[in-house]
Design a protein around this motif. Sequence first.
Motif, PDB file in Angstrom:
ATOM      1  N   LYS A 116       0.839  -1.217   0.000  1.00 28.81           N
ATOM      2  CA  LYS A 116       0.000   0.000   0.000  1.00 28.81           C
ATOM      3  C   LYS A 116       0.863   1.253   0.000  1.00 28.81           C
ATOM      4  O   LYS A 116       0.509   2.266  -0.598  1.00 28.81           O
ATOM      5  N   ALA A 117       2.001   1.181   0.690  1.00 29.52           N
ATOM      6  CA  ALA A 117       2.903   2.343   0.729  1.00 29.52           C
ATOM      7  C   ALA A 117       3.348   2.675  -0.699  1.00 29.52           C
ATOM      8  O   ALA A 117       3.375   3.838  -1.100  1.00 29.52           O
ATOM      9  N   LYS A 118       3.659   1.637  -1.462  1.00 34.12           N
ATOM     10  CA  LYS A 118       4.082   1.844  -2.858  1.00 34.12           C
ATOM     11  C   LYS A 118       2.983   2.555  -3.643  1.00 34.12           C
ATOM     12  O   LYS A 118       3.231   3.523  -4.348  1.00 34.12           O
ATOM     13  N   GLN A 119       1.731   2.053  -3.456  1.00 31.74           N
ATOM     14  CA  GLN A 119       0.600   2.678  -4.160  1.00 31.74           C
ATOM     15  C   GLN A 119       0.466   4.161  -3.823  1.00 31.74           C
ATOM     16  O   GLN A 119       0.062   4.969  -4.639  1.00 31.74           O
ATOM     17  N   HIS A 120       0.768   4.488  -2.561  1.00 35.11           N
ATOM     18  CA  HIS A 120       0.652   5.887  -2.115  1.00 35.11           C
ATOM     19  C   HIS A 120       1.921   6.682  -2.392  1.00 35.11           C
ATOM     20  O   HIS A 120       2.031   7.830  -1.946  1.00 35.11           O
ATOM     21  N   ASN A 121       2.893   6.051  -3.052  1.00 34.05           N
ATOM     22  CA  ASN A 121       4.171   6.728  -3.301  1.00 34.05           C
ATOM     23  C   ASN A 121       4.920   7.091  -2.035  1.00 34.05           C
ATOM     24  O   ASN A 121       5.637   8.095  -1.996  1.00 34.05           O
ATOM     25  N   VAL A 122       4.695   6.320  -0.975  1.00 30.88           N
ATOM     26  CA  VAL A 122       5.409   6.570   0.290  1.00 30.88           C
ATOM     27  C   VAL A 122       6.657   5.692   0.290  1.00 30.88           C
ATOM     28  O   VAL A 122       6.583   4.483   0.049  1.00 30.88           O
ATOM     29  N   LYS A 123       7.811   6.302   0.565  1.00 29.49           N
ATOM     30  CA  LYS A 123       9.040   5.510   0.642  1.00 29.49           C
ATOM     31  C   LYS A 123       9.186   4.981   2.058  1.00 29.49           C
ATOM     32  O   LYS A 123       9.121   5.733   3.027  1.00 29.49           O
ATOM     33  N   VAL A 124       9.356   3.658   2.168  1.00 26.83           N
ATOM     34  CA  VAL A 124       9.511   3.042   3.492  1.00 26.83           C
ATOM     35  C   VAL A 124      10.975   2.681   3.708  1.00 26.83           C
ATOM     36  O   VAL A 124      11.608   2.083   2.826  1.00 26.83           O
TER      37      VAL A 124
END
Length: 396
Positions: free
Chosen positions: A253-261
């Motif tokens: 989901k982070a990828k979908q939101h463009n959030v870098k983890v």
Amino acid sequence: MKTINDFNFKDKKALVRVDFNVPQDDQLKVTDNTRIVAVKPTIDKILKDGGSVILMAHLGRPKGEVKDEFSLKNIVGEVSNVLGQEVKFVEECVGEKAVQAASELMPGEILLLENLRFHNEEEKGDEGFAEQLSKLADAYVNDAFGTAHRAHASTAVIAKFFPSTKFFGLLMAKELQAIDRVLKSGERPVTAILGGSKVSTKITIIENILPAVDNLIIGGGMAFTFIKALGGKIGNSLVEEDKLPLALEILGKAKQHNVKVYLPSDAIIAESFSNDADRKEIDIYTIPEGWMGLDAGPKSRDQFNDILLNSRTILWNGPIGVFEMSNFAAGTIALGDSIAEATRQGAFSLVGGGDSVAFVKQFGYDEKVSYVSTGGGAMLESLEGLELPGVAAINK
Ligand SMILES: Nc1ncnc2c1ncn2[C@@H]1O[C@H](COP(=O)(O)OP(=O)(O)OP(=O)(O)O)[C@@H](O)[C@H]1O
Ligand SMILES: O=C(O)[C@H](O)COP(=O)(O)O
């Protein structure tokens, strides 16, 4: 927002929900009294009006059982010191003894009730239990920002028994304003750092704050559930096996939101949960059986530093190592240094949580960050932009 400043408490008894879930040492001595100091203005105002104060709180997670180590009698001395007067204590929060102690309370006096979580009904949000509590006083005040994300009897249910005499305390009002500022005018990039040990209750929050952040650093005990989900060997590190699929889902989901983890790449591991245990530095994906990760390694610290120096808003909850043991404090200290430097360069930094605040105070970072919140989970959940149950109950 209806606060205690809208009411005169003269000759009234106020039942004040506070968050006294404070860190304690092995002898149960309070090691950080921030959460007690923070509610003093609310208590002072009620007493100054000529009212009396009945404090109700939880300590730890006793899960409905009476356990001495979680008794609030262990902290009543510190509460008295901070408030500057004797605070009476009653070893029950409902029932005959509580009713009697409350009825004997005189204007200007303070009474602390025993741990609400000694009763299962508290966490279940039981209406009968909330009603029993409500009988103790004329007005209800919620100043427990740190617990406002819990829909419990004393936070979300009791308010209905005080339709015209329910108020926010002054701490609650201040905390909500700080969160509001971040939500409305937080500059990007926004970086959230999530560490600590409450994996199961906080992992679900991660999913919900994804829309609000650009970078997410996952460290501390929280990281190992993710490392294991990604196929790493984590030895005896803290893990929530049943949350492994959720960890993978969150990364997707982070990828979908463009959030870098960002997860730690290296760790300081130890042979046992002790400051004197044998320790070494290792790639975090290769921790041998019998060893556990207790701090972030030097490569991770450098990587986190780079991200933080490029952030405009920083939100931090949960130490990234077991800082209470000096041999495992270096990672969290390095993180504190990075946040302090980013703040000096103009970023807005918000730090919250019982142990996180204890760390920040103990190592002198409280003056070097923009805002210190008494809420950990509550601060994170507020960032989802939804009204917390403890807040909604008063606003209704
Ligand atoms: N790798 C680790 N393994 C085990 N415990 C860890 C690890 N890293 C950090 N911790 C522990 O996490 C604890 C804090 O976690 P917690 O999630 O309760 O944070 P908090 O700031 O107190 O927030 P809250 O107010 O929501 O409780 C610290 O006492 C620290 O020792
Ligand atoms: O320390 C906290 O975050 C609050 O007191 C809530 O405690 P809990 O996570 O046990 O509900």
